[in-house]
Design a protein around this motif. Structure first.
Motif, PDB file in Angstrom:
ATOM      1  N   CYS A   1       0.846  -1.211   0.000  1.00  9.03           N
ATOM      2  CA  CYS A   1       0.000   0.000   0.000  1.00  9.03           C
ATOM      3  C   CYS A   1       0.873   1.250   0.000  1.00  9.03           C
ATOM      4  O   CYS A   1       0.548   2.250  -0.653  1.00  9.03           O
ATOM      5  N   GLN A   2       1.982   1.188   0.739  1.00  4.14           N
ATOM      6  CA  GLN A   2       2.912   2.315   0.754  1.00  4.14           C
ATOM      7  C   GLN A   2       3.467   2.562  -0.646  1.00  4.14           C
ATOM      8  O   GLN A   2       3.541   3.705  -1.111  1.00  4.14           O
ATOM      9  N   ALA A   3       3.850   1.499  -1.328  1.00  5.80           N
ATOM     10  CA  ALA A   3       4.438   1.645  -2.671  1.00  5.80           C
ATOM     11  C   ALA A   3       3.448   2.289  -3.637  1.00  5.80           C
ATOM     12  O   ALA A   3       3.823   3.146  -4.451  1.00  5.80           O
ATOM     13  N   LEU A   4       2.175   1.899  -3.557  1.00  6.28           N
ATOM     14  CA  LEU A   4       1.171   2.496  -4.459  1.00  6.28           C
ATOM     15  C   LEU A   4       0.998   3.982  -4.167  1.00  6.28           C
ATOM     16  O   LEU A   4       0.922   4.798  -5.088  1.00  6.28           O
ATOM     17  N   ALA A   5       0.954   4.345  -2.880  1.00  3.58           N
ATOM     18  CA  ALA A   5       0.838   5.772  -2.519  1.00  3.58           C
ATOM     19  C   ALA A   5       2.075   6.538  -2.982  1.00  3.58           C
ATOM     20  O   ALA A   5       1.974   7.676  -3.459  1.00  3.58           O
ATOM     21  N   ASP A   6       3.233   5.906  -2.879  1.00  2.90           N
ATOM     22  CA  ASP A   6       4.479   6.563  -3.308  1.00  2.90           C
ATOM     23  C   ASP A   6       4.462   6.828  -4.809  1.00  2.90           C
ATOM     24  O   ASP A   6       4.827   7.909  -5.267  1.00  2.90           O
ATOM     25  N   LEU A   7       4.049   5.836  -5.583  1.00  2.00           N
ATOM     26  CA  LEU A   7       4.056   6.017  -7.045  1.00  2.00           C
ATOM     27  C   LEU A   7       2.947   6.963  -7.483  1.00  2.00           C
ATOM     28  O   LEU A   7       3.114   7.699  -8.468  1.00  2.00           O
ATOM     29  N   LEU A   8       1.831   6.987  -6.761  1.00  2.00           N
ATOM     30  CA  LEU A   8       0.793   7.987  -7.029  1.00  2.00           C
ATOM     31  C   LEU A   8       1.385   9.392  -6.842  1.00  2.00           C
ATOM     32  O   LEU A   8       1.170  10.291  -7.671  1.00  2.00           O
ATOM     33  N   THR A   9       2.159   9.564  -5.782  1.00  2.00           N
ATOM     34  CA  THR A   9       2.782  10.861  -5.485  1.00  2.00           C
ATOM     35  C   THR A   9       3.798  11.230  -6.565  1.00  2.00           C
ATOM     36  O   THR A   9       3.832  12.372  -7.036  1.00  2.00           O
ATOM     37  N   VAL A  10       4.592  10.269  -6.980  1.00  2.00           N
ATOM     38  CA  VAL A  10       5.595  10.540  -8.013  1.00  2.00           C
ATOM     39  C   VAL A  10       4.915  10.939  -9.321  1.00  2.00           C
ATOM     40  O   VAL A  10       5.344  11.876 -10.003  1.00  2.00           O
ATOM     41  N   ARG A  11       3.832  10.250  -9.655  1.00  2.00           N
ATOM     42  CA  ARG A  11       3.098  10.626 -10.884  1.00  2.00           C
ATOM     43  C   ARG A  11       2.562  12.055 -10.805  1.00  2.00           C
ATOM     44  O   ARG A  11       2.557  12.775 -11.800  1.00  2.00           O
ATOM     45  N   GLU A  12       2.096  12.436  -9.629  1.00  2.00           N
ATOM     46  CA  GLU A  12       1.589  13.819  -9.471  1.00  2.00           C
ATOM     47  C   GLU A  12       2.701  14.831  -9.719  1.00  2.00           C
ATOM     48  O   GLU A  12       2.444  15.920 -10.221  1.00  2.00           O
ATOM     49  N   LYS A  13       3.917  14.471  -9.355  1.00  4.26           N
ATOM     50  CA  LYS A  13       5.035  15.426  -9.465  1.00  4.26           C
ATOM     51  C   LYS A  13       5.698  15.382 -10.836  1.00  4.26           C
ATOM     52  O   LYS A  13       6.150  16.411 -11.341  1.00  4.26           O
ATOM     53  N   LEU A  14       5.819  14.186 -11.418  1.00  4.44           N
ATOM     54  CA  LEU A  14       6.608  14.043 -12.658  1.00  4.44           C
ATOM     55  C   LEU A  14       5.766  13.717 -13.880  1.00  4.44           C
ATOM     56  O   LEU A  14       6.300  13.637 -14.984  1.00  4.44           O
TER      57      LEU A  14
ATOM     58  N   LEU B   1      14.692  11.289  -7.974  1.00  6.66           N
ATOM     59  CA  LEU B   1      13.948  11.011  -6.736  1.00  6.66           C
ATOM     60  C   LEU B   1      14.874  10.281  -5.774  1.00  6.66           C
ATOM     61  O   LEU B   1      15.529   9.305  -6.165  1.00  6.66           O
ATOM     62  N   LEU B   2      14.941  10.752  -4.541  1.00  4.02           N
ATOM     63  CA  LEU B   2      15.762  10.106  -3.520  1.00  4.02           C
ATOM     64  C   LEU B   2      14.846   9.640  -2.400  1.00  4.02           C
ATOM     65  O   LEU B   2      14.074  10.430  -1.856  1.00  4.02           O
TER      66      LEU B   2
ATOM     67  N   GLN C   1      25.107  16.813   1.556  1.00  3.62           N
ATOM     68  CA  GLN C   1      26.210  16.394   0.688  1.00  3.62           C
ATOM     69  C   GLN C   1      25.759  15.327  -0.314  1.00  3.62           C
ATOM     70  O   GLN C   1      26.050  15.412  -1.509  1.00  3.62           O
ATOM     71  N   LEU C   2      25.031  14.326   0.182  1.00  2.33           N
ATOM     72  CA  LEU C   2      24.573  13.251  -0.715  1.00  2.33           C
ATOM     73  C   LEU C   2      23.551  13.806  -1.719  1.00  2.33           C
ATOM     74  O   LEU C   2      23.610  13.504  -2.921  1.00  2.33           O
ATOM     75  N   VAL C   3      22.644  14.646  -1.234  1.00  2.33           N
ATOM     76  CA  VAL C   3      21.610  15.210  -2.102  1.00  2.33           C
ATOM     77  C   VAL C   3      22.246  16.069  -3.198  1.00  2.33           C
ATOM     78  O   VAL C   3      21.729  16.135  -4.328  1.00  2.33           O
ATOM     79  N   SER C   4      23.384  16.679  -2.907  1.00  2.00           N
ATOM     80  CA  SER C   4      24.032  17.565  -3.896  1.00  2.00           C
ATOM     81  C   SER C   4      24.493  16.789  -5.142  1.00  2.00           C
ATOM     82  O   SER C   4      24.743  17.379  -6.183  1.00  2.00           O
ATOM     83  N   LEU C   5      24.587  15.465  -5.033  1.00  3.19           N
ATOM     84  CA  LEU C   5      25.004  14.645  -6.182  1.00  3.19           C
ATOM     85  C   LEU C   5      23.831  14.303  -7.107  1.00  3.19           C
ATOM     86  O   LEU C   5      24.023  13.849  -8.237  1.00  3.19           O
ATOM     87  N   ALA C   6      22.616  14.503  -6.606  1.00  5.98           N
ATOM     88  CA  ALA C   6      21.416  14.129  -7.374  1.00  5.98           C
ATOM     89  C   ALA C   6      21.148  15.158  -8.467  1.00  5.98           C
ATOM     90  O   ALA C   6      21.858  16.169  -8.586  1.00  5.98           O
ATOM     91  N   ALA C   7      20.110  14.899  -9.267  1.00  3.70           N
ATOM     92  CA  ALA C   7      19.712  15.865 -10.307  1.00  3.70           C
ATOM     93  C   ALA C   7      19.275  17.162  -9.634  1.00  3.70           C
ATOM     94  O   ALA C   7      18.734  17.132  -8.520  1.00  3.70           O
ATOM     95  N   PRO C   8      19.485  18.297 -10.291  1.00  2.00           N
ATOM     96  CA  PRO C   8      19.013  19.557  -9.705  1.00  2.00           C
ATOM     97  C   PRO C   8      17.505  19.468  -9.439  1.00  2.00           C
ATOM     98  O   PRO C   8      16.754  18.971 -10.273  1.00  2.00           O
ATOM     99  N   GLY C   9      17.082  19.913  -8.251  1.00  2.36           N
ATOM    100  CA  GLY C   9      15.658  19.883  -7.908  1.00  2.36           C
ATOM    101  C   GLY C   9      15.139  18.497  -7.572  1.00  2.36           C
ATOM    102  O   GLY C   9      13.924  18.262  -7.596  1.00  2.36           O
ATOM    103  N   ALA C  10      16.041  17.584  -7.239  1.00  3.86           N
ATOM    104  CA  ALA C  10      15.618  16.204  -6.913  1.00  3.86           C
ATOM    105  C   ALA C  10      14.595  16.215  -5.778  1.00  3.86           C
ATOM    106  O   ALA C  10      14.669  17.041  -4.862  1.00  3.86           O
ATOM    107  N   LEU C  11      13.650  15.287  -5.862  1.00  8.19           N
ATOM    108  CA  LEU C  11      12.579  15.203  -4.865  1.00  8.19           C
ATOM    109  C   LEU C  11      12.950  14.183  -3.782  1.00  8.19           C
ATOM    110  O   LEU C  11      13.547  13.137  -4.082  1.00  8.19           O
TER     111      LEU C  11
END
Ligand code: CP
Length: 312
Positions: free
Chosen positions: A130-143, A220-221, A250-260
């Motif tokens: 159920c968590q995974a479905l909510a997560d992918l629903l959220t990602v679809r809303e953003k991307l 996405l991180l 520091q770790l987030v700085s390696l991700a794509a600009p504006g990473a979620l």
């Protein structure tokens, strides 16, 4: 025995088409709640504590016109006060669907074998679909709805949340990266399932012990606690083993600009994620929590056979 009844015990229970169907249904219900389940009852049989899963199922059922009964960890004694198969058969006489939060996956599987009503995995040690479905629903809303080739890096334990997430994200054709310390990688059955789904969908699954490798350029991180419920005695060792796997500036700085930034919650701020990253502009953590309502509303409607009545 409820052999013909449809359950959701594992992310792998859902085909790629069903995942798309559920995510579309969840989005439609979020846009316009619909009273599809008047007079229907969901039991929440929980052997572990919960904030999000319990409340979001209760709110989801209210939006659908149905009702819930919450059974707290100390109440039923699944497999202790009473045999699992007896609890399963009794509850099926009272309610229409049951969400079970328990320990081993084998418990919810045994429960479902004897259930004449749909059983939903509301978290086991191995899975949290159920968590995974909510997560992918959220990602679809953003991307956007088409997530093929979009990159998601999970940094941390190859636990229940990670397992359900990688199977679901791989089904959607995403570029899935998983960084865990040695000894904490995803289980083999999950790697096999997610790899097969990635191949079918045109996605990919990369496993590494280097968080930097997973995070580099990712859009996405995602992280989760280093010590899950029931592992409290391992907490000290895990803090040592997971050093370097914290989502920090520091770790987030390696991700794509504006990473979620994603986390299923509850978080141990200062361990797997810093306060700063949790509170940063890119955090979509509380959107994930909110979307538990709509993902689970879609799951209940689907398992009770009314999802084709959802107006989109
Ligand atoms: N993410 C999640 O399942 O939260 P709860 O444990 O509070 O239900």
């Amino acid at each position: 025995m409820g052999q013909t009844v449809r359950h959701l015990l594992s992310a792998a229970d859902l085909s790629r088409e069903e995942i798309f169907f559920l995510l579309d249904a969840a989005a439609a219900l979020k846009r316009r709640p619909q009273r599809l389940l008047e007079g229907r009852e969901l039991a929440l049989l929980f052997e572990k504590p919960s904030l999000r899963t319990r409340v979001s199922f209760q709110v989801a059922m209210r939006h659908l016109g149905g009702e819930t009964i919450y059974l707290a960890p100390q109440e039923v004694g699944l497999g202790e006060r009473e045999a699992i198969k007896d609890v399963s058969r009794v509850l099926a006489r009272y309610v229409d669907v049951v969400a079970v939060r328990t320990y081993g996956q084998e418990i919810v599987e045994e429960y479902a074998r004897y259930s004449s009503i749909p059983v939903i995995n509301a978290l086991t040690n191995e899975e949290h679909p159920c968590q995974a479905l909510a997560d992918l629903l959220t990602v679809r809303e953003k991307l956007g709805n088409d997530l093929r080739g979009r990159s998601i890096a999970f940094v941390g334990d190859g636990n229940n949340v990670a397992s359900s997430l990688v199977v679901t994200a791989a089904s959607l054709g995403m570029d899935v990266r998983m960084a865990s310390p040695r000894g904490y990688m995803l289980p083999e059955n999950i790697i096999t399932e997610a790899s097969a789904r990635a191949e079918e969908s045109g996605g990919s699954l990369t496993l590494t012990n280097e968080p930097e490798e997973a995070v580099r350029g990712a859009e996405l991180l995602y992280t989760d606690v280093w010590t899950s419920m029931g592992q409290e005695r391992e907490a000290e060792q895990r803090r040592i083993d997971f050093a370097g796997f914290q989502l920090n500036r520091q770790l987030v700085s390696l991700a794509a600009p504006g990473a979620l930034i994603m986390h299923d919650l509850p978080a141990h701020r200062g361990e797997e994620i810093t306060d700063e990253v949790m509170e940063s502009e890119g955090s979509i953590i509380f959107d994930q929590a909110e979307n538990r309502i709509w993902a689970q509303a879609a799951v209940v409607a689907f398992l009770l056979g009314v999802a084709d009545r959802i107006e989109h």
